[in-house]
Design an enzyme around this catalytic site. Structure first.
Site, PDB file in Angstrom:
ATOM      1  N   GLY A 337      49.611  69.213  18.222  1.00 42.24           N
ATOM      2  CA  GLY A 337      50.590  68.323  17.237  1.00 42.24           C
ATOM      3  C   GLY A 337      49.764  67.635  16.279  1.00 42.24           C
ATOM      4  O   GLY A 337      50.011  67.697  15.136  1.00 42.24           O
ATOM      5  N   ALA A 338      48.633  67.251  16.718  1.00 40.75           N
ATOM      6  CA  ALA A 338      47.617  66.591  15.690  1.00 40.75           C
ATOM      7  C   ALA A 338      46.068  66.464  16.589  1.00 40.75           C
ATOM      8  O   ALA A 338      46.271  66.510  17.952  1.00 40.75           O
ATOM      9  CB  ALA A 338      48.068  65.215  15.421  1.00 40.75           C
ATOM     10  N   MET A 339      45.176  66.068  15.724  1.00 38.23           N
ATOM     11  CA  MET A 339      43.897  66.061  16.457  1.00 38.23           C
ATOM     12  C   MET A 339      43.022  64.832  15.850  1.00 38.23           C
ATOM     13  O   MET A 339      42.917  64.626  14.565  1.00 38.23           O
ATOM     14  CB  MET A 339      43.078  67.368  16.114  1.00 38.23           C
ATOM     15  CG  MET A 339      41.457  67.278  17.128  1.00 38.23           C
ATOM     16  SD  MET A 339      41.560  66.987  18.810  1.00 38.23           S
ATOM     17  CE  MET A 339      40.023  65.900  18.969  1.00 38.23           C
ATOM     18  N   GLU A 340      42.590  63.885  16.766  1.00 41.00           N
ATOM     19  CA  GLU A 340      42.129  62.610  16.445  1.00 41.00           C
ATOM     20  C   GLU A 340      40.644  62.639  16.011  1.00 41.00           C
ATOM     21  O   GLU A 340      39.978  61.513  16.003  1.00 41.00           O
ATOM     22  CB  GLU A 340      42.176  61.534  17.692  1.00 41.00           C
ATOM     23  CG  GLU A 340      41.280  62.114  18.811  1.00 41.00           C
ATOM     24  CD  GLU A 340      41.889  62.905  19.991  1.00 41.00           C
ATOM     25  OE1 GLU A 340      41.239  62.904  20.835  1.00 41.00           O
ATOM     26  OE2 GLU A 340      42.776  63.409  19.579  1.00 41.00           O
ATOM     27  N   ASN A 341      40.185  63.844  15.218  1.00 41.27           N
ATOM     28  CA  ASN A 341      38.753  63.866  14.381  1.00 41.27           C
ATOM     29  C   ASN A 341      38.462  62.343  14.022  1.00 41.27           C
ATOM     30  O   ASN A 341      39.101  61.971  13.161  1.00 41.27           O
ATOM     31  CB  ASN A 341      38.655  64.836  13.494  1.00 41.27           C
ATOM     32  CG  ASN A 341      39.114  66.113  14.146  1.00 41.27           C
ATOM     33  OD1 ASN A 341      39.111  66.637  15.122  1.00 41.27           O
ATOM     34  ND2 ASN A 341      40.366  66.519  13.485  1.00 41.27           N
ATOM     35  N   HIS A 373      49.648  57.579  17.648  1.00 44.03           N
ATOM     36  CA  HIS A 373      48.818  58.257  18.834  1.00 44.03           C
ATOM     37  C   HIS A 373      47.233  58.546  18.434  1.00 44.03           C
ATOM     38  O   HIS A 373      46.360  58.132  19.152  1.00 44.03           O
ATOM     39  CB  HIS A 373      49.325  59.418  19.399  1.00 44.03           C
ATOM     40  CG  HIS A 373      49.011  60.091  20.575  1.00 44.03           C
ATOM     41  ND1 HIS A 373      49.332  60.076  21.761  1.00 44.03           N
ATOM     42  CD2 HIS A 373      47.800  60.904  20.589  1.00 44.03           C
ATOM     43  CE1 HIS A 373      48.513  60.993  22.654  1.00 44.03           C
ATOM     44  NE2 HIS A 373      47.560  61.460  21.784  1.00 44.03           N
ATOM     45  N   GLU A 374      47.051  58.990  17.114  1.00 41.80           N
ATOM     46  CA  GLU A 374      46.012  59.495  16.850  1.00 41.80           C
ATOM     47  C   GLU A 374      44.822  58.189  16.268  1.00 41.80           C
ATOM     48  O   GLU A 374      43.840  58.241  16.481  1.00 41.80           O
ATOM     49  CB  GLU A 374      46.043  60.659  15.433  1.00 41.80           C
ATOM     50  CG  GLU A 374      46.793  61.856  15.722  1.00 41.80           C
ATOM     51  CD  GLU A 374      46.457  62.353  17.191  1.00 41.80           C
ATOM     52  OE1 GLU A 374      45.365  62.332  17.596  1.00 41.80           O
ATOM     53  OE2 GLU A 374      47.477  62.972  17.867  1.00 41.80           O
ATOM     54  N   HIS A 377      43.567  56.636  19.160  1.00 34.94           N
ATOM     55  CA  HIS A 377      42.184  57.313  19.624  1.00 34.94           C
ATOM     56  C   HIS A 377      41.077  57.047  18.614  1.00 34.94           C
ATOM     57  O   HIS A 377      39.740  57.098  19.412  1.00 34.94           O
ATOM     58  CB  HIS A 377      42.519  58.717  19.536  1.00 34.94           C
ATOM     59  CG  HIS A 377      43.209  59.611  20.632  1.00 34.94           C
ATOM     60  ND1 HIS A 377      42.854  59.196  22.209  1.00 34.94           N
ATOM     61  CD2 HIS A 377      44.388  60.572  20.748  1.00 34.94           C
ATOM     62  CE1 HIS A 377      43.523  60.154  22.773  1.00 34.94           C
ATOM     63  NE2 HIS A 377      44.458  60.621  21.814  1.00 34.94           N
ATOM     64  N   GLU A 396      44.294  60.647  26.925  1.00 30.83           N
ATOM     65  CA  GLU A 396      45.736  60.890  26.441  1.00 30.83           C
ATOM     66  C   GLU A 396      46.760  60.008  26.960  1.00 30.83           C
ATOM     67  O   GLU A 396      47.717  59.656  26.130  1.00 30.83           O
ATOM     68  CB  GLU A 396      46.052  62.372  26.550  1.00 30.83           C
ATOM     69  CG  GLU A 396      44.776  63.444  25.882  1.00 30.83           C
ATOM     70  CD  GLU A 396      44.824  63.204  24.548  1.00 30.83           C
ATOM     71  OE1 GLU A 396      45.771  62.720  24.069  1.00 30.83           O
ATOM     72  OE2 GLU A 396      43.969  63.993  23.882  1.00 30.83           O
TER      73      GLU A 396
END
Length: 952
Positions: A337-341, A373-374, A377, A396
């Site tokens: 869905g997405a990534m918290e880089n 959510h991201e 993180h 998570e």
């Protein structure tokens, strides 16, 4: 990482899940990066070979974890992605990397991760201290464990620092992992984006690195890219220069060094995207996407909510955001869905882009919760990072809990925090009630290989993690919870932890305030974290006795592994007697006595108020009858969340044989006077199981007739309220309007079917003007395509190809799975094998959508079996979506023949494997076995009950 799954609130038979990553085999690459000679002492390796495939040994290169001999300090990485194919049709990138590391323990071996990279000469090792570096003896590649092993002629000295320099070539494949390419069309032109997805183990596909979360370092990133394109990375741009390399005009973009961080949080992107921005108290916030999407205003909602959510988390954590910018980018091809880089968060387009005219209320909620959510993180996960992937649940689960708090800050009128009960608690109960479930936290040695790591990115880690942390926050109080959280983050910032470190800080907050708990935080939470499953608490209101036992959907099954706690929990019971809230009761053993829980005439007991506890509740028959009566006669006396809970508990207790199935069915009788979303959604979710078990039997007609009668008042309610031309004011009212339309149409209410078919025909007659309200499109598209034939399906396919809005594409893609002509569904299944027709990220979710259709179930199952080797090799054993795919195509299984097919499928493909779906195979077998038993025991009674509800 954001949840890669979305449960559609509109289309009952369609599940939209995370798309799969494809892992391609890299072939020999001929183009080598223009080598920049090191001015340090070059040591040319005598050999660079691939190690032979042999039986595993005790040698370090045959182990899945790095030895604790070297510690990276910083990397300097330069990459040049080619956005046009070479003469062989390959897209490649070339690069050079140097890593400075400290020798922790004397060794003659450098072991560093490298996967599918062609390493070029020279590889050089330079000493940064007073002693010279030993010479390189040989270099061997170990593809299985994904290592480059550099054997030295002497030993590295403990406490000394060294620099390792490599040059390499890799494929910029379309496999959605590591450094990969995403393609799209804009104004008839093909565009290519070079982008990244490193989590969990794919940074090693971009450059040689110590690719474990505890191996934190500082990263200096430089990108060479075509003139006119934009380069992004975690840090801000500190330099840009036009250069010529190999006769090509390029821009060289240099980024500020990152904070100390893990390899999986790295990101670098080259594209011709554009952006919108705002400066919020010196913090630069930017939303990047395709130019067409930005120009259409699709990034504006994300930009509007990011600032308030960021401020909320700064206050919540009591730690300032440590970076000068927060970039968020929507990618046409993205696995999760997405990534918290850190500082450069990547999203699916559907998770970031919102169109006021076309996107639905559900799309809006998905965007704000995933952004929250991201952003959560950025502190919890990025600033403070788990030591190893066995503790992923903390990362998570925490973000999955506080995403509701962040979203509530951005949209305070939505009352969104309540929806965690439907979206997470009830959802994960279904998985965690299986004997093949697993604890939240595993031992490090049980999570080693990349596919094992991918497997822990599951519903247990996300949704159970969120549920138990919410319970912890509730029984501690939010104030104490945040106090402990804040000291934890401050103490471990830029470092790594194990989950028990959080318990220590929460306990310190408890001790400081003198707050009373029956046990320590760790003693309570160990029971929820270290053993799988959850309890059912049974209350006898005649005697006041309360008991607990491990809740299993099939009580005849037993977990493979015993629990050191014997499957007992410390359970906080919030309860009420006839609407009067009572003090929390802690159940600390299997049995206890609470005399106040005895009831007199006209009283009832209700436990787990607002479902803050992670457990189910059962009662004696007398109390069940009184709760059912209260639902029918004084609905508002029971909180709305608990109206949903009573339904969900009853249906699952019946499924496990604790109460009669007909009692569970009676919990739906009050729906004829219910207009709230949560009880309706809970009922529909649970009745969906009955449809899965019986929609191919004689039970289907009476079941349809009953549900059709129950939904008529709700359909009339929204007809009167909106006349189907207006949008209800309330957030969840909008969802229940969708439910009313969906159920009325699916049960054949003529007013409904005429309405939706008319809208769709209007659109077909003038495709430039879509008359269907955004919220209702999923239902209308599905219903019209199900009622229609080739003409309707082909029109939807045409509009799918034309639309520029990702959320609209998703609605059409899901709705095309609603077709009732088998040949149309078979044709659609074949499209999933062609990434030019269905993007790889969407292939598995499309197959699942088709399997959710009763007509498509057997077609999808046959398709998966016939193509398993291709699917597995194309999408990769490490893909997060395999468990969803296996569960999705088998969830209707309820006969001995289907069980035998499933076992045969497992056995026939044992040599190929199931990757991250390995556990899902066992869960599907267990679920099918339970389904067979349940159908045998309940079919007759269920048929009689639905028949008894028929109106004369």
């Amino acid at each position: 990482m954001g949840k890669g799954f979305v449960i559609s609130k509109a289309v009952g038979i369609v599940l939209v899940v995370v798309g799969a990553a494809a892992v391609a085999t890299i072939i020999a690459l001929s183009v080598v990066y223009s080598q920049e000679k090191s001015k340090n002492n070059e040591v040319k390796p005598t050999t660079t070979t691939s190690a032979p495939t042999t039986a595993p040994s005790n040698e370090p290169w045959d182990q899945w974890r790095l030895p604790q001999t070297l510690s990276p300090q910083s990397y300097n990485v330069t990459l040049w992605p080619r956005l046009q194919p070479d003469p062989n049709g390959l897209y490649i990138f070339t690069g050079k990397s140097s890593v400075i590391f400290k020798c922790v323990k004397e060794t003659d071996l450098i072991l560093i991760h490298s996967n599918k990279l062609n390493i070029s000469d020279p590889v050089t090792l330079t000493a940064l201290g007073s002693k010279p570096a030993p010479h390189i003896d040989s270099i061997k590649m170990y593809p299985k464990t994904q290592y480059m092993a550099i054997h030295l002629k002497g030993k590295l000295t403990a406490e000394e620092s060294y620099e390792l320099y490599t040059e390499f070539v890799g494929e910029l494949a379309d496999d959605l992992g590591g450094f990969y390419r995403s393609e799209y069309e804009e104004n008839g032109n093909k565009k290519v984006v070079a982008t990244t997805q490193m989590q969990p183990t794919d940074a090693r596909k971009a450059f040689p690195c110590f690719d474990e979360p505890a191996m934190k370092a500082v990263f200096h990133i430089t990108l060479l890219h075509d003139r006119g394109t934009v380069a992004l990375s975690n840090g801000i741009v500190i330099g840009e220069a036009n250069i010529t390399e190999e006769g090509t005009l390029l821009t060289k973009t240099t980024f500020a060094p990152t904070e100390v961080m893990s390899t999986y949080l790295l990101a670098f992107i080259v594209s011709d995207f554009t952006y919108i921005e705002q400066i919020d108290e010196k913090l630069q916030i930017r939303i990047f996407a395709r130019q067409e999407a930005i120009n259409a205003g699709q990034g504006q909602y994300a930009l509007t909510v990011t600032g308030p959510i960021m401020k909320f988390f700064e206050k919540y954590y009591n730690v300032p955001y440590p970076l000068p910018k927060s970039d968020q980018i929507a990618l046409p091809d993205f696995n999760a869905g997405a990534m918290e880089n850190w500082g450069l968060i990547t999203y699916r387009e559907t998770a970031l882009l919102y169109d006021d005219e076309i996107s639905s209320n559900g799309n809006k909620e998905r965007i704000v919760t995933i952004i929250a959510h991201e952003l959560a993180h950025q502190w919890f996960g990025n600033l403070v990072t788990i030591r190893w992937w066995n503790d992923l649940w903390l990362n998570e689960g925490f973000a999955s809990y506080v995403e509701y708090l962040g979203a509530d800050e951005a949209e305070p009128e939505w009352n969104i925090k309540d929806l965690i009960v439907l979206n997470d608690v009830h959802r994960v109960f279904a998985i965690d009630a299986l004997a093949s479930s697993h604890p939240l936290s595993s031992k490090e040695e049980d999570v080693q290989r990349p596919e094992q790591i991918s497997e822990v990115f599951d519903t247990i880690s996300y949704s159970k993690g969120a549920s138990v942390l919410r319970m912890l926050s509730d029984f501690l109080t939010e104030d104490l919870f945040t106090q402990g959280l804040q000291t934890y983050l401050d103490h471990f910032k830029f470092d790594n932890t194990v989950y028990t470190d959080l318990w220590v800080h929460l306990q310190a907050a408890v001790d400081k305030t003198g707050y009373s708990l029956p046990k320590t935080v760790q003693e309570i939470m160990d029971r929820w974290v270290l053993q799988m499953g959850f309890p059912v608490v049974t209350i006898n209101t005649a005697t006041g006795a309360i008991t607990q036992e491990h809740f299993l959907l099939d009580p005849t099954t037993k977990p493979e592994k015993p629990s050191e706690f014997n499957y007992e929990w410390f359970v906080p019971i919030k309860w009420t007697k006839t609407g009067t809230e009572k003090p929390t009761k802690w159940l600390l053993q299997k049995n206890d006595q609470v005399d106040d829980m005895k009831i007199n005439a006209n009283e009832w007991v209700l436990a787990n108020i607002n479902v803050t506890g992670y457990y189910r509740v059962n009662y004696d028959n007398e109390n069940w009858e009184r709760l059912l009566n209260a639902l029918q006669t004084s609905t508002q006396s029971i909180p709305v969340i608990n109206r949903a809970q009573i339904i969900d508990d009853a249906f699952n207790l019946a499924k496990a044989g604790h109460i009669a199935t007909t009692l569970a069915l009676r919990t739906t009788l009050f729906l004829s006077v219910e207009t709230e979303y949560m009880p309706w959604e809970s009922a529909l979710d649970n009745l969906d199981y009955f449809y899965l078990m019986f929609d191919r039997t004689e039970l289907y007609g009476p079941m349809q007739a009953y549900l059709g009668e129950q939904v008529k008042p709700l359909f009339r309610h929204f007809t009167d309220l909106t006349n189907w031309t207006d949008v209800p004011q309330g957030h969840t009212d909008q969802y229940n309007q969708i439910n009313a339309l969906r159920v009325a149409c699916s049960t054949g209410l003529e007013n409904c079917t005429n309405l939706v078919n008319g809208w769709f025909k209007q659109w077909m007659q003038n495709e430039d003007v879509n008359p269907i309200k955004a919220n209702l499109r999923s239902v209308v598209y599905c219903s019209a395509i199900a009622a229609g034939g080739e003409e309707e399906w082909d029109f939807a396919w045409k509009m799918f190809g034309k639309t520029n809005v990702a959320t609209e594409k998703d609605k059409l893609r899901a709705a095309m799975a609603c077709a009732t002509k088998p040949w149309l569904l078979n044709r659609y299944l074949s499209y999933t094998l062609n990434s030019m027709l269905i993007r790889k990220q969407d292939a598995t979710s499309t197959i699942i959508s088709i399997a959710s259709n009763v007509v498509g179930q057997s077609l999808a199952w046959d398709f998966v079996r016939a193509n398993w080797e291709f699917i597995f090799n194309q999408y990769g054993g490490g893909s997060f979506s395999f468990s969803s795919l296996i569960n999705g195509v088998t969830k209707r299984f309820s006969t001995p023949f289907e069980l035998q097919q499933l076992i045969q499928f497992r056995d026939d493909n044992a040599n190929i494997g199931f990757g991250s779906g390995t556990l899902a195979i066992q869960q599907s077998i267990e679920r099918t076995t339970a389904n067979i038993k349940w159908v045998d025991e309940n079919k007759k009674a269920v048929l009689e009950w639905f028949e008894s509800q028929r109106k004369p």
